[in-house]
Enzyme design. Structure first.
Site, PDB file in Angstrom:
ATOM      1  N   LYS A  74      32.939  31.914  51.134  1.00  0.00           N
ATOM      2  CA  LYS A  74      33.689  31.864  49.875  1.00  0.00           C
ATOM      3  C   LYS A  74      33.885  30.419  49.438  1.00  0.00           C
ATOM      4  CE  LYS A  74      38.052  33.788  48.012  1.00  0.00           C
ATOM      5  NZ  LYS A  74      39.308  34.506  48.387  1.00  0.00           N
ATOM      6  N   SER A 149      40.179  38.645  45.547  1.00  0.00           N
ATOM      7  CA  SER A 149      39.409  37.572  44.965  1.00  0.00           C
ATOM      8  C   SER A 149      38.084  37.255  45.681  1.00  0.00           C
ATOM      9  CB  SER A 149      40.257  36.298  44.941  1.00  0.00           C
ATOM     10  OG  SER A 149      40.564  35.884  46.260  1.00  0.00           O
ATOM     11  N   SER A 173      42.782  39.898  49.363  1.00  0.00           N
ATOM     12  CA  SER A 173      41.482  39.449  48.857  1.00  0.00           C
ATOM     13  C   SER A 173      40.281  39.665  49.766  1.00  0.00           C
ATOM     14  CB  SER A 173      41.551  37.970  48.493  1.00  0.00           C
ATOM     15  OG  SER A 173      42.130  37.856  47.229  1.00  0.00           O
TER      16      SER A 173
HETATM   17  N1  GLN Z   1      45.296  39.849  44.156  1.00  0.00           N
HETATM   18  C1  GLN Z   1      46.220  39.016  44.856  1.00  0.00           C
HETATM   19  C2  GLN Z   1      46.596  37.838  43.997  1.00  0.00           C
HETATM   20  O1  GLN Z   1      46.078  37.727  42.942  1.00  0.00           O
HETATM   21  C3  GLN Z   1      45.655  38.555  46.166  1.00  0.00           C
HETATM   22  C4  GLN Z   1      44.674  37.454  46.058  1.00  0.00           C
HETATM   23  C5  GLN Z   1      44.263  36.919  47.395  1.00  0.00           C
HETATM   24  O2  GLN Z   1      44.455  37.573  48.423  1.00  0.00           O
HETATM   25  N2  GLN Z   1      43.736  35.707  47.386  1.00  0.00           N
HETATM   26  O3  GLN Z   1      47.389  37.045  44.338  1.00  0.00           O
END
Ligand code: GLN
Length: 483
Positions: A74, A149, A173
């Site tokens: 990532k 994400s 994420s």
């Molecule tokens: N969807 C969650 C957020 O927007 C988690 C994102 C993540 O785990 N990086 O914060």
């Protein structure tokens, strides 16, 4: 092939490392125009690493069970001399001068890191739609989101471009894109993997973890990623390695099904698939029972207050001076800050910085930030109570299957609410494994989540692996349409 299967072939010299690498590259070149999971493919350094891996294998001295395997990383985990952009205009030209500890561990284990994977800008999102590189599409249905994400990491594995990938999980994420794409993904216990060199979103919640073809891949990768690190004071490593714990046996393990996690708002088919999986665990000899888990109603508000508060503090370092995007022709220092940050960050990131600054401001700190911290403590206590009776908890990853692209951008609140089943695990610092458990009526993947007590990552993986040794859901692969 899973990462371990590929490694097996490489180490038995049935296949050469360079051939495995070039096959991954060809597959990526063919499918990435449709999926947009990979944002960069590095050739020079990777080829050199592949030759060295082959040499070790020829000498019968692989560095790890995954030596020579190419994986994706990532775009927010620093790799020396490589661009680490967080899918943001703010860091579009940023080349990292050092390796994150996790990247260093992967290199030391002989893995090849050719591919950078797409993500939501600064990991803030649940759909991989806010990237400067454009959205990633779900290999199962190109009109849908892969989740986020870490959507690029999940989609690259689901499409078969790479056997495994690394992501990060602050509020879901890793687990949620794994569920939407039918791959296996693990959010380790907080403190298992060093965050040094992971670009910070919300430091008390962020954790790096693996995606793979199955739980065994995740266990092998987690053993490589984990370990204490003096450069991250919150990192202690894991008490026990995960891969050796994969006995295939769940007899006598007590699994709780938290009633609250199967309530209103959960899609009927998602519920059905997970209850079917619960029956399979029963057949395998686990003791599965309904239970109660306090605190679900507090999860989303507590998470979004704390995550935004920490983000507003972490992202204050991007001021247009030290590094990152700098607005041109600013006349005063104040306008330089203001314009660099306004132009460098996307809408969702700016929204979170504003929310975070608000909940931390003098008049509102007690009402929001302090309250959210108290809610976090209650959520933790809820899990502590459940784990006095149960070894593991089984529940959904997300209330529905993958949403259509575009839907969430119009309604961010709805997107935040879809994180309901994942964020508590981060608030409590627990390990969570997401694994495929079938399809819904539209042939979209459904994922389930196994949650364990902190630092029992090996038990979570053991249960997931036992399930997969007796089922075939994780073998389901999409037919990806070429662009
Ligand atoms: N969807 C969650 C957020 O927007 C988690 C994102 C993540 O785990 N990086 O914060």
């Amino acid at each position: 092939m899973t990462a371990l299967e590929l490694a097996g072939r490489l180490h038995k010299r049935e296949m050469r490392v360079l051939d495995a690498l070039s096959e991954a590259q060809k597959k990526t070149q063919a499918l990435n125009p449709s999926v947009n999971a990979v944002t960069e493919w590095e050739e020079t350094e990777t080829l050199r690493a592949a030759e060295q891996a082959q040499k070790r294998i020829d000498e019968g001295k692989p560095l790890s069970p995954l030596d020579g395997v190419p994986i994706g990383v990532k775009d927010l985990i620093c790799i020396k001399d490589r661009r680490t952009s967080c899918a943001s205009r703010m860091l579009a030209d940023y080349v990292s001068p050092y390796d994150a500890t996790a990247a260093a561990h992967l290199k030391a284990a002989g893995l090849l890191l050719p591919a950078r994977c797409n993500m939501d800008e600064f990991a803030m999102g649940s759909t991989t739609e806010t990237s400067v590189y454009g959205p990633t599409r779900n290999p199962w249905d190109l009109t849908r989101s892969p989740g986020g994400s870490s959507g690029g990491s999940a989609a690259a594995v689901a499409a078969g471009m790479l056997p495994a990938a690394i992501g990060s999980d602050t509020g879901g994420s890793i687990r949620q894109p794994a569920a939407y794409c039918a791959v296996t993904g693990m959010k380790p216990s907080y403190g298992a993997v060093s965050r040094y060199g992971l670009v910070a979103y919300a430091s008390s919640l962020d954790q790096i973890g693996p995606f793979g073809g199955d739980a065994a891949d995740c266990a092998a990768l987690l053993d490589i990623l984990a370990g204490p690190d003096g450069r991250d004071a919150t990192c202690s490593g894991l008490p026990a390695p995960c891969f050796p714990a994969l006995s295939g046996d769940v007899r006598g393990i007590r699994i709780g099904l938290p009633r609250e996690y199967f309530g209103e708002g959960l899609d009927e088919e998602v519920r059905a698939r997970i209850l079917e999986a619960a029956d399979i665990f029963r057949e395998l000899g686990a003791d599965v029972e309904e239970c109660s888990l306090e605190g679900l109603d507090l999860a989303i508000p507590a998470y979004y207050v704390l995550a935004c508060a920490e983000a507003s503090s972490n992202l204050s370092r991007y001021d247009g001076l030290k590094y990152g995007y700098r607005a041109e022709d600013a006349e005063t220092p104040d306008s330089l800050y203001r314009r660099s940050r306004t132009e460098g960050f996307g809408r969702e990131v700016r929204r979170r910085i504003l929310l975070g600054s608000f909940v931390l401001s003098a008049g509102y700190y007690d009402a929001y930030y302090k309250k959210a911290k108290a809610a976090r403590a209650l959520i933790r206590r809820g899990f502590d109570a459940a784990f006095r009776t149960f070894d593991l908890l089984l529940c959904p990853v997300a209330p529905s299957t993958a949403p259509r692209l575009g839907e969430s951008l119009q309604d961010p609140l709805k997107m935040y609410l879809s994180d309901i089943y994942t964020v508590s695990v981060n608030l409590a610092g627990l390990p969570g494994l997401s694994l495929p458990c079938g399809l819904d009526g539209q042939d979209l993947p459904v994922g389930m989540q196994l949650i364990g007590p902190r630092f029992r990552d090996e038990l979570v993986l053991r249960a997931g692996d036992a399930f997969q040794k007796h089922t075939r859901f994780h073998l389901n692969k999409p037919e990806v349409k070429r662009a």
